[in-house]
Design a protein around this motif. Sequence first.
Motif: not given
Length: 192
Positions: A44, A50-51, A113-114, A118, A122-123, A126
């Motif tokens: 982040d 976070i992932g 991902v935390t 979500r 972020a996902g 990644l």
Amino acid sequence: MVELYHAELPGALSGARAGQERLLAYTLHANGAAALAHRYVVCDEQQRVIGTGMLQFPGEPVFERAPRGTIAAALREIGFLPTLTLAAVVARTLFGVYRHDDPQSALIHSVVVTAAARGHGAGQALMATLEEQIRARAIPRARLQVLASNTGAQRFYHRLGYREVWRLTGWRARLGWPSLVMEKWTEPHSAR
């Protein structure tokens, strides 16, 4: 990493959170360089992880989720009953393990991902990075395994273009963790 473990094997870890963290730190340390090889993270704005996700390329060693000494470390870090639970959960995975041996695909695994992050990209970031690494090696397909009960992840992967190619069925699904394997072509010019 604790959240990853809880997402991949629900109910596997219990006991004090600090003990869970030390146990997973042990497994990472015991894996040596393999614990970081082809592992990617997303952070982040404050540079907090976070992932995370990993890649297994054809012909390369597999990341060992329970390296030698894990049971002794679990007894020390989380206690007897949580270790017994962990061992029972891990034993269930032996019935439903997808053996990735396709030389024309790379396996994406350990993606999480935390929960708080979500739904904010972020996902996707990644997965885009993982897929780019697969394309960079000229491997035509990406595969991943997801629990059959994790319908949210399945919807996410479908939106990214993944399609189911294998599903654990029959008696093994009843004894193990029902799961499925999804695949995506990473090279647009590949014949389907």
